[in-house]
Design a protein around this motif. Structure first.
Motif, PDB file in Angstrom:
ATOM      1  N   UNK A   1       2.851 -26.676  -4.273  1.00  0.00           N
ATOM      2  CA  UNK A   1       2.333 -26.490  -2.980  1.00  0.00           C
ATOM      3  C   UNK A   1       3.356 -26.757  -1.864  1.00  0.00           C
ATOM      4  N   UNK A   2       3.410 -25.895  -1.105  1.00  0.00           N
ATOM      5  CA  UNK A   2       4.505 -25.782   0.155  1.00  0.00           C
ATOM      6  C   UNK A   2       3.969 -25.892   1.195  1.00  0.00           C
ATOM      7  N   UNK A   3       4.349 -26.569   2.291  1.00  0.00           N
ATOM      8  CA  UNK A   3       3.773 -26.815   3.498  1.00  0.00           C
ATOM      9  C   UNK A   3       4.671 -27.052   4.660  1.00  0.00           C
ATOM     10  N   UNK A   4       4.365 -26.279   5.804  1.00  0.00           N
ATOM     11  CA  UNK A   4       5.361 -26.308   7.024  1.00  0.00           C
ATOM     12  C   UNK A   4       5.452 -27.996   7.186  1.00  0.00           C
ATOM     13  N   UNK A   5       4.293 -28.751   7.187  1.00  0.00           N
ATOM     14  CA  UNK A   5       4.349 -30.244   7.359  1.00  0.00           C
ATOM     15  C   UNK A   5       5.529 -31.018   6.755  1.00  0.00           C
ATOM     16  N   UNK A   6       5.833 -30.572   5.425  1.00  0.00           N
ATOM     17  CA  UNK A   6       6.961 -31.370   4.892  1.00  0.00           C
ATOM     18  C   UNK A   6       8.253 -30.518   4.786  1.00  0.00           C
ATOM     19  N   UNK A   7       8.372 -29.654   5.952  1.00  0.00           N
ATOM     20  CA  UNK A   7       9.555 -28.735   5.848  1.00  0.00           C
ATOM     21  C   UNK A   7       9.778 -27.743   4.785  1.00  0.00           C
ATOM     22  N   UNK A   8       8.603 -27.618   4.053  1.00  0.00           N
ATOM     23  CA  UNK A   8       8.472 -26.486   2.877  1.00  0.00           C
ATOM     24  C   UNK A   8       9.295 -27.274   1.711  1.00  0.00           C
ATOM     25  N   UNK A   9       9.510 -28.326   1.600  1.00  0.00           N
ATOM     26  CA  UNK A   9       9.807 -29.103   0.531  1.00  0.00           C
ATOM     27  C   UNK A   9       9.161 -28.563  -0.761  1.00  0.00           C
ATOM     28  N   UNK A  10       7.864 -28.688  -0.745  1.00  0.00           N
ATOM     29  CA  UNK A  10       7.013 -28.397  -1.677  1.00  0.00           C
ATOM     30  C   UNK A  10       6.986 -29.698  -2.755  1.00  0.00           C
ATOM     31  N   UNK A  11       5.646 -29.808  -3.212  1.00  0.00           N
ATOM     32  CA  UNK A  11       5.422 -30.755  -4.444  1.00  0.00           C
ATOM     33  C   UNK A  11       4.421 -30.127  -5.634  1.00  0.00           C
ATOM     34  N   UNK A  12       4.711 -30.827  -6.675  1.00  0.00           N
ATOM     35  CA  UNK A  12       3.846 -30.193  -7.879  1.00  0.00           C
ATOM     36  C   UNK A  12       2.650 -30.765  -7.936  1.00  0.00           C
ATOM     37  N   UNK A  13       1.724 -29.657  -8.320  1.00  0.00           N
ATOM     38  CA  UNK A  13       0.385 -30.349  -8.393  1.00  0.00           C
ATOM     39  C   UNK A  13      -0.198 -30.103 -10.053  1.00  0.00           C
ATOM     40  N   UNK A  14      -1.157 -30.663 -10.272  1.00  0.00           N
ATOM     41  CA  UNK A  14      -1.638 -30.291 -11.845  1.00  0.00           C
ATOM     42  C   UNK A  14      -2.338 -28.722 -11.406  1.00  0.00           C
ATOM     43  N   UNK A  15      -1.972 -27.974 -12.650  1.00  0.00           N
ATOM     44  CA  UNK A  15      -2.559 -26.461 -12.409  1.00  0.00           C
ATOM     45  C   UNK A  15      -4.162 -26.661 -12.621  1.00  0.00           C
TER      46      UNK A  15
END
Ligand SMILES: Cc1cc2nc3c(=O)[nH]c(=O)nc-3n(C[C@H](O)[C@H](O)[C@H](O)COP(=O)(O)O)c2cc1C
Length: 200
Positions: free
Chosen positions: A186-200
């Protein structure tokens, strides 16, 4: 399937936007016709297919065209919006969250209207708002224009019915399916689009 590094968050985000940009430009792209979701006045989810006209990675925005009288316009203006797209060849799902913005009468909308083909503009001549009950099967267009391309003068009265829907993207949930192992981020404007892994 594209040969990108699916263990690299920046590569994934960049590739997702590349595919969205293509989706806005190429009628054959599966991302050309995503599903746009809203919530109606009764709190019920409402979904519909819309043509993605443009994706702008720099602005993190998506552009759609619609009839200003359609129920989705009131449901979406200034509200949260969700856009869902699936790319079978890439085996990629995008669940895009954002905020919707409706434009009807500024210079930008005017320019987009002027650039649309006369055929594309013809549907905005419909006499009744989308969703209005009809006495029988009909396109809703005036009879004189059925099967014909309107002239610029004939299309002018349709202009107030044209609206642009912008989705200002706030997050992208990316899912990639593969036998070797699904991946989700998931990528979000909130974290500057850095992104984070999620369980599929
Ligand atoms: C392939 C396809 C593309 C469509 N593109 C658009 C579009 O670009 N804009 C639009 O307003 N409706 C589009 N529609 C129609 C919508 O799905 C929907 O039926 C209509 O806009 C009424 O939606 P509403 O009652 O939620 O406002 C499209 C439908 C299909 C099947």
């Amino acid at each position: 399937m594209s040969d990108i590094d699916r263990d690299s968050l920046p590569a994934i985000l960049s590739h997702a936007w590349t595919l969205l940009v293509r989706g806005g430009a190429d009628r054959k792209s599966p991302l050309h016709t995503p599903v746009v979701a809203s919530v109606d006045g009764d709190g019920l989810p409402q979904t519909r297919v819309m043509v993605l006209r443009k994706a702008d990675p720099a602005a993190a925005s998506l552009r759609f065209h619609t009839d200003a009288r359609s129920p989705k316009v009131a449901q979406l203006d200034g509200k949260p919006v969700s856009v869902l797209a699936y790319h079978p060849q890439e085996q990629m799902q995008l669940r895009i969250s954002g905020r919707a913005r409706i434009g009807t009468d500024d210079a930008v909308v005017e320019g987009i209207w002027d650039q649309s083909t006369l055929f594309a503009r013809r549907c905005y001549l419909a006499q009744s708002a989308p969703g209005t009950p009809l006495p029988g099967p009909a396109s809703g267009l005036p009879e004189w224009i059925e099967g014909q391309q309107p002239t610029a003068a004939q299309i002018a009265p349709a202009r107030p019915n044209f609206a642009v829907l912008w989705v200002d993207v706030t997050a992208i949930d990316w899912l990639h399916l593969a036998n070797s192992g699904h991946r989700r981020a998931v990528f979000g404007a909130g974290d500057g689009w850095a992104g984070a892994w999620l369980a599929p």
